[in-house]
Design a protein around this motif. Sequence first.
Motif, PDB file in Angstrom:
ATOM      1  N   ASP A 210      23.602 -28.606  29.756  1.00  0.00           N
ATOM      2  CA  ASP A 210      23.110 -27.165  30.223  1.00  0.00           C
ATOM      3  C   ASP A 210      24.128 -26.357  30.609  1.00  0.00           C
ATOM      4  OD1 ASP A 210      20.254 -27.654  29.819  1.00  0.00           O
ATOM      5  OD2 ASP A 210      20.396 -28.694  31.829  1.00  0.00           O
ATOM      6  N   ARG A 211      25.331 -26.801  31.260  1.00  0.00           N
ATOM      7  CA  ARG A 211      26.439 -26.110  31.636  1.00  0.00           C
ATOM      8  C   ARG A 211      27.206 -25.649  30.429  1.00  0.00           C
ATOM      9  NH1 ARG A 211      28.268 -26.967  37.105  1.00  0.00           N
ATOM     10  NH2 ARG A 211      27.285 -28.591  38.317  1.00  0.00           N
ATOM     11  N   LEU A 212      27.338 -26.409  29.352  1.00  0.00           N
ATOM     12  CA  LEU A 212      27.871 -25.762  27.948  1.00  0.00           C
ATOM     13  C   LEU A 212      27.110 -24.660  27.780  1.00  0.00           C
ATOM     14  CD1 LEU A 212      29.026 -29.038  26.201  1.00  0.00           C
ATOM     15  CD2 LEU A 212      30.414 -27.372  27.479  1.00  0.00           C
ATOM     16  N   ARG A 213      25.699 -25.072  27.614  1.00  0.00           N
ATOM     17  CA  ARG A 213      25.125 -23.748  27.019  1.00  0.00           C
ATOM     18  C   ARG A 213      24.987 -22.477  27.933  1.00  0.00           C
ATOM     19  NH1 ARG A 213      18.350 -23.240  27.372  1.00  0.00           N
ATOM     20  NH2 ARG A 213      18.216 -21.626  25.963  1.00  0.00           N
ATOM     21  N   GLY A 214      25.228 -22.663  29.241  1.00  0.00           N
ATOM     22  CA  GLY A 214      25.592 -21.326  30.016  1.00  0.00           C
ATOM     23  C   GLY A 214      26.700 -20.707  29.861  1.00  0.00           C
ATOM     24  N   TYR A 215      27.732 -21.542  29.751  1.00  0.00           N
ATOM     25  CA  TYR A 215      29.196 -21.070  29.498  1.00  0.00           C
ATOM     26  C   TYR A 215      29.039 -20.223  28.240  1.00  0.00           C
ATOM     27  CZ  TYR A 215      30.803 -23.497  33.391  1.00  0.00           C
ATOM     28  OH  TYR A 215      31.207 -24.025  34.778  1.00  0.00           O
ATOM     29  N   GLU A 216      28.139 -21.053  27.066  1.00  0.00           N
ATOM     30  CA  GLU A 216      28.467 -20.145  25.815  1.00  0.00           C
ATOM     31  C   GLU A 216      27.590 -18.826  25.920  1.00  0.00           C
ATOM     32  OE1 GLU A 216      26.360 -22.981  23.134  1.00  0.00           O
ATOM     33  OE2 GLU A 216      27.857 -24.213  22.974  1.00  0.00           O
ATOM     34  N   MET A 217      26.544 -18.914  26.690  1.00  0.00           N
ATOM     35  CA  MET A 217      25.829 -17.493  27.000  1.00  0.00           C
ATOM     36  C   MET A 217      26.774 -16.583  27.809  1.00  0.00           C
ATOM     37  SD  MET A 217      22.856 -17.789  25.385  1.00  0.00           S
ATOM     38  CE  MET A 217      23.759 -18.915  24.246  1.00  0.00           C
ATOM     39  N   GLY A 218      27.812 -17.030  28.245  1.00  0.00           N
ATOM     40  CA  GLY A 218      28.497 -16.018  29.069  1.00  0.00           C
ATOM     41  C   GLY A 218      28.680 -16.214  30.601  1.00  0.00           C
ATOM     42  N   ALA A 219      28.185 -17.278  31.079  1.00  0.00           N
ATOM     43  CA  ALA A 219      28.194 -17.533  32.576  1.00  0.00           C
ATOM     44  C   ALA A 219      29.899 -18.002  32.816  1.00  0.00           C
ATOM     45  CB  ALA A 219      27.532 -18.853  33.007  1.00  0.00           C
ATOM     46  N   VAL A 220      30.194 -17.340  34.063  1.00  0.00           N
ATOM     47  CA  VAL A 220      31.268 -17.679  34.555  1.00  0.00           C
ATOM     48  C   VAL A 220      31.517 -18.774  35.543  1.00  0.00           C
ATOM     49  CG1 VAL A 220      32.358 -15.374  34.121  1.00  0.00           C
ATOM     50  CG2 VAL A 220      31.336 -15.839  36.143  1.00  0.00           C
ATOM     51  N   ASP A 221      30.151 -19.099  36.120  1.00  0.00           N
ATOM     52  CA  ASP A 221      30.129 -20.027  37.505  1.00  0.00           C
ATOM     53  C   ASP A 221      28.795 -20.565  37.551  1.00  0.00           C
ATOM     54  OD1 ASP A 221      31.067 -22.061  39.132  1.00  0.00           O
ATOM     55  OD2 ASP A 221      32.224 -20.538  40.247  1.00  0.00           O
ATOM     56  N   TYR A 222      28.475 -21.642  38.168  1.00  0.00           N
ATOM     57  CA  TYR A 222      27.220 -22.152  38.649  1.00  0.00           C
ATOM     58  C   TYR A 222      27.181 -22.158  39.918  1.00  0.00           C
ATOM     59  CZ  TYR A 222      25.283 -23.124  33.934  1.00  0.00           C
ATOM     60  OH  TYR A 222      24.575 -23.129  32.681  1.00  0.00           O
ATOM     61  N   VAL A 223      25.980 -21.999  40.538  1.00  0.00           N
ATOM     62  CA  VAL A 223      25.767 -22.104  41.912  1.00  0.00           C
ATOM     63  C   VAL A 223      24.508 -22.934  42.167  1.00  0.00           C
ATOM     64  CG1 VAL A 223      25.431 -21.142  44.434  1.00  0.00           C
ATOM     65  CG2 VAL A 223      27.155 -19.964  42.914  1.00  0.00           C
ATOM     66  N   PRO A 224      24.785 -24.102  42.720  1.00  0.00           N
ATOM     67  CA  PRO A 224      23.423 -24.894  43.113  1.00  0.00           C
ATOM     68  C   PRO A 224      22.537 -24.642  44.153  1.00  0.00           C
ATOM     69  CG  PRO A 224      25.278 -26.140  43.590  1.00  0.00           C
ATOM     70  CD  PRO A 224      25.689 -24.786  42.978  1.00  0.00           C
ATOM     71  N   VAL A 225      21.337 -24.876  44.148  1.00  0.00           N
ATOM     72  CA  VAL A 225      20.582 -24.641  45.263  1.00  0.00           C
ATOM     73  C   VAL A 225      20.340 -26.133  46.010  1.00  0.00           C
ATOM     74  CG1 VAL A 225      18.059 -23.921  46.184  1.00  0.00           C
ATOM     75  CG2 VAL A 225      19.217 -22.737  44.097  1.00  0.00           C
ATOM     76  N   PRO A 226      20.380 -26.028  47.277  1.00  0.00           N
ATOM     77  CA  PRO A 226      20.612 -24.936  48.181  1.00  0.00           C
ATOM     78  C   PRO A 226      21.915 -24.386  48.380  1.00  0.00           C
ATOM     79  CG  PRO A 226      20.896 -26.975  49.595  1.00  0.00           C
ATOM     80  CD  PRO A 226      20.413 -27.386  48.077  1.00  0.00           C
ATOM     81  N   VAL A 227      21.789 -23.058  48.170  1.00  0.00           N
ATOM     82  CA  VAL A 227      23.223 -22.318  48.286  1.00  0.00           C
ATOM     83  C   VAL A 227      23.651 -22.302  49.575  1.00  0.00           C
ATOM     84  CG1 VAL A 227      24.010 -19.877  48.120  1.00  0.00           C
ATOM     85  CG2 VAL A 227      22.048 -20.419  46.451  1.00  0.00           C
ATOM     86  N   VAL A 228      25.166 -22.505  49.398  1.00  0.00           N
ATOM     87  CA  VAL A 228      26.175 -22.577  50.588  1.00  0.00           C
ATOM     88  C   VAL A 228      26.501 -21.070  50.714  1.00  0.00           C
ATOM     89  CG1 VAL A 228      28.161 -23.482  51.578  1.00  0.00           C
ATOM     90  CG2 VAL A 228      26.770 -24.811  50.145  1.00  0.00           C
ATOM     91  N   PRO A 229      26.213 -20.324  51.822  1.00  0.00           N
ATOM     92  CA  PRO A 229      26.638 -18.928  51.869  1.00  0.00           C
ATOM     93  C   PRO A 229      28.054 -18.735  51.836  1.00  0.00           C
ATOM     94  CG  PRO A 229      25.037 -19.602  53.493  1.00  0.00           C
ATOM     95  CD  PRO A 229      25.240 -20.872  52.854  1.00  0.00           C
ATOM     96  N   GLU A 230      28.978 -19.622  52.370  1.00  0.00           N
ATOM     97  CA  GLU A 230      30.283 -19.365  52.523  1.00  0.00           C
ATOM     98  C   GLU A 230      30.819 -19.637  50.841  1.00  0.00           C
ATOM     99  OE1 GLU A 230      29.141 -20.308  56.469  1.00  0.00           O
ATOM    100  OE2 GLU A 230      28.851 -21.416  54.443  1.00  0.00           O
ATOM    101  N   VAL A 231      30.448 -20.585  50.254  1.00  0.00           N
ATOM    102  CA  VAL A 231      30.814 -20.629  48.796  1.00  0.00           C
ATOM    103  C   VAL A 231      30.303 -19.625  47.983  1.00  0.00           C
ATOM    104  CG1 VAL A 231      30.666 -22.257  46.813  1.00  0.00           C
ATOM    105  CG2 VAL A 231      30.689 -23.246  48.910  1.00  0.00           C
ATOM    106  N   LEU A 232      28.948 -18.860  48.039  1.00  0.00           N
ATOM    107  CA  LEU A 232      28.877 -17.836  47.316  1.00  0.00           C
ATOM    108  C   LEU A 232      29.515 -16.471  47.656  1.00  0.00           C
ATOM    109  CD1 LEU A 232      26.409 -16.822  45.265  1.00  0.00           C
ATOM    110  CD2 LEU A 232      25.281 -16.499  46.936  1.00  0.00           C
TER     111      LEU A 232
END
Length: 498
Positions: A94-116
């Motif tokens: 899925d990560r490879l597919r996302g990067y192919e679609m143009g994603a630059v990063d992934y953020v998992p849930v639950p979201v860590v505010p400081e990281v986002l």
Amino acid sequence: MDQEKVNILLVDDQPAKLLAYEVILKELGENLVKASSGREALEFLLKNDVAIILVDVCMPELDGFELAAMIREHPRFQKTAMIFISAIQVSDIDRLRGYEMGAVDYVPVPVVPEVLRAKIKVFAELYRKTRQLERLNAELEDRVRARTAELEESHARLLESEQRRSLAIAAGKMGSWDWDWVNGDWMWDEGQYQILGVDPESFELTPANIQALFHPDDVHELHEAWASFAKGAKSYEAEFRIIRPNGEMRWCAGTAAASADKDGRVIRVSGVTVDITERKQAEERQTLLAREVDHRAKNALALAQSIVRLTRGENVKTYIRSVEGRINALARVHTVLSLSSWQGAEIRKLIDEELAPYSTGEQINLSGPEVQLEPATAQTIALALHELVTNSAKYGALSALSGRLAVSWENQAGLLKITWTETGGPPVGKPISRGFGTRSVIASIESQLGGRAEFDWRLEGLVCRLSVPLTRRQFTADPVPIRDVAALDGNGLLRAER
């Protein structure tokens, strides 16, 4: 100065998540834009520039992967940063597919505010810096284009200036030269070669060759110029003559200036040469013309004095009319001569001017070739014609409507022959004595021009033949002295000739 805010697009189908993202990112101070579907996100993107897209992977109708693919197809958003948020465990595929679609990063849930916030802040700054760099790049390109245009314009002006200089040099017959005082090297431009009349391909620039082009009487000007520079002079001007290799002499005006080093020693001499031959010739013509005008004025005054003293009349009115007529004849020929700067007069124009006051209908007929008369000859003939036409208007053919006058002339090997023929007027008889008119015609033609004047008094009218050399040799241009005219056959009136 406050930095420019950037647009951050938040895309999720759940309003609660959008609100959570907004709260987390609010302290970044950027423009947060919320979109509840992929379609709504596309509509905003088409109308606005976006720095970062924060998009949920799992959305109904149009999921994050499909939205990313559609965004990347648009040229404007091929470099836009996209961060995927996924609530499920993302596999490497899925990560490879996302990067192919143009994603630059992934953020998992639950979201860590400081990281986002950290991720968004980095990409926002990157976008801002990229935009600034693009603007600077555009400004630089504009400056380069403007500078290039300035250089092209400057080059065009330089070429135009050089063309004007070349035209000015060609029109003004100017040339420039340069002499290295230290090693003796010379440089001439094309104009200098043209003025001196030498071939740039074969003429060797040496002091001896250059000096040989100077007129022998003006070589001292060259020596004086070099001597003055050796003594510390900064400039030198002179007029001099040169002799071209083909033997032609030309007048030139030269101006030279010296360049010195920091110790005041001459290291280079540069100058300009101007061909002033035409100006010199004009000055000579002007001087000659001034002397000629002075000479002619004195002659005219002397002749006018003769006319005033020797003219006779039955009464004051007749006397004034005779004097005015003769003076006007002088004035007319002066007008004709002045139009040619006293270079001469064409005989037909001269005769036309003298006979014009008496020309009525078809009484007068003129015939003959073009003949150019010298000024002195023109003056004398004009006065002779005036006396003849005045006499004819009073007592000859022009005194009657039936009368006719024919004036013809021809050039026989440098001898101008004028034939004056009157017919149809009152009967004519040979006069007992000659009046002032006849005597002045004979005296001026014979004594002044070395010609001959013959009068044939026929019953049907006067025939007068004048023979005048066209080239004056030993004959003077001065008017006949008063005593010479007075000595001719008494002082009879012009009227007594008929």
